[in-house]
Design a protein around this motif. Structure first.
Motif, mmCIF file in Angstrom:
data_model
loop_
_atom_site.group_PDB
_atom_site.id
_atom_site.type_symbol
_atom_site.label_atom_id
_atom_site.label_comp_id
_atom_site.label_asym_id
_atom_site.label_seq_id
_atom_site.Cartn_x
_atom_site.Cartn_y
_atom_site.Cartn_z
ATOM 1 N N LEU A 73 0.820 -1.190 0.000
ATOM 2 C CA LEU A 73 0.000 0.000 0.000
ATOM 3 C C LEU A 73 0.868 1.260 0.000
ATOM 4 O O LEU A 73 0.554 2.206 -0.699
ATOM 5 N N ALA A 74 1.935 1.258 0.752
ATOM 6 C CA ALA A 74 2.766 2.457 0.874
ATOM 7 C C ALA A 74 3.385 2.911 -0.454
ATOM 8 O O ALA A 74 3.344 4.107 -0.755
ATOM 9 N N PRO A 75 3.930 2.026 -1.281
ATOM 10 C CA PRO A 75 4.472 2.503 -2.562
ATOM 11 C C PRO A 75 3.399 3.090 -3.468
ATOM 12 O O PRO A 75 3.649 4.053 -4.186
ATOM 13 N N HIS A 76 2.204 2.530 -3.410
ATOM 14 C CA HIS A 76 1.121 3.060 -4.240
ATOM 15 C C HIS A 76 0.682 4.436 -3.764
ATOM 16 O O HIS A 76 0.365 5.314 -4.575
ATOM 17 N N LEU A 77 0.655 4.638 -2.457
ATOM 18 C CA LEU A 77 0.334 5.968 -1.922
ATOM 19 C C LEU A 77 1.410 6.977 -2.311
ATOM 20 O O LEU A 77 1.100 8.113 -2.678
ATOM 21 N N GLY A 102 -5.354 -1.755 5.519
ATOM 22 C CA GLY A 102 -4.686 -1.675 4.229
ATOM 23 C C GLY A 102 -5.448 -2.278 3.072
ATOM 24 O O GLY A 102 -5.374 -1.770 1.949
ATOM 25 N N VAL A 103 -6.190 -3.350 3.315
ATOM 26 C CA VAL A 103 -6.903 -4.003 2.212
ATOM 27 C C VAL A 103 -7.979 -3.084 1.615
ATOM 28 O O VAL A 103 -8.012 -2.902 0.398
ATOM 29 N N PRO A 104 -8.850 -2.472 2.416
ATOM 30 C CA PRO A 104 -9.828 -1.564 1.798
ATOM 31 C C PRO A 104 -9.176 -0.364 1.107
ATOM 32 O O PRO A 104 -9.621 0.063 0.037
ATOM 33 N N ALA A 105 -8.109 0.157 1.688
ATOM 34 C CA ALA A 105 -7.423 1.285 1.056
ATOM 35 C C ALA A 105 -6.764 0.851 -0.248
ATOM 36 O O ALA A 105 -6.801 1.581 -1.245
ATOM 37 N N GLY A 106 -6.178 -0.335 -0.273
ATOM 38 C CA GLY A 106 -5.572 -0.837 -1.503
ATOM 39 C C GLY A 106 -6.594 -1.105 -2.591
ATOM 40 O O GLY A 106 -6.363 -0.798 -3.762
ATOM 41 N N VAL A 107 -7.731 -1.655 -2.207
ATOM 42 C CA VAL A 107 -8.801 -1.891 -3.181
ATOM 43 C C VAL A 107 -9.317 -0.571 -3.733
ATOM 44 O O VAL A 107 -9.565 -0.432 -4.929
ATOM 45 N N ALA A 108 -9.454 0.433 -2.861
ATOM 46 C CA ALA A 108 -9.907 1.750 -3.315
ATOM 47 C C ALA A 108 -8.908 2.364 -4.291
ATOM 48 O O ALA A 108 -9.306 2.963 -5.296
ATOM 49 N N LEU A 127 -6.834 0.699 -6.237
ATOM 50 C CA LEU A 127 -6.889 -0.062 -7.489
ATOM 51 C C LEU A 127 -8.109 0.311 -8.324
ATOM 52 O O LEU A 127 -8.042 0.380 -9.536
ATOM 53 N N ARG A 128 -9.215 0.545 -7.672
ATOM 54 C CA ARG A 128 -10.424 0.915 -8.414
ATOM 55 C C ARG A 128 -10.313 2.299 -9.018
ATOM 56 O O ARG A 128 -10.873 2.560 -10.090
ATOM 57 N N ARG A 129 -9.623 3.208 -8.375
ATOM 58 C CA ARG A 129 -9.475 4.566 -8.897
ATOM 59 C C ARG A 129 -8.543 4.624 -10.091
ATOM 60 O O ARG A 129 -8.719 5.432 -10.983
#
Length: 68
Positions: free
Chosen positions: A1-5, A56-62, A64-66
């Protein structure tokens, strides 16, 4: 999650510039997950990894959807 943020906040820079931001976001995510891990069941500490996954899972899914 951190690298994507980190990449989301500064999309035009390269991976070398994302690395320190990625480390900072990783520390922030673990720190935010550690607070409920310590306070959820007051006399007993729950694993911080479980709370990291719950956050982290809901934030990562959000994220990915964006992007798609």
């Amino acid at each position: 999650l951190a690298p994507h943020l980190a990449r989301r906040l500064n999309p035009r820079s390269d991976a070398v510039r994302w690395l320190p931001w990625s480390a900072g976001w990783g520390a922030a995510v673990v720190a935010v997950a550690d607070v409920p891990a310590r306070l959820a069941l007051a006399p007993v500490e729950t694993p911080a990894g479980a709370w990291t996954a719950l956050l982290g899972v809901p934030a990562g899914v959000a994220l990915l959807r964006r992007t798609r």
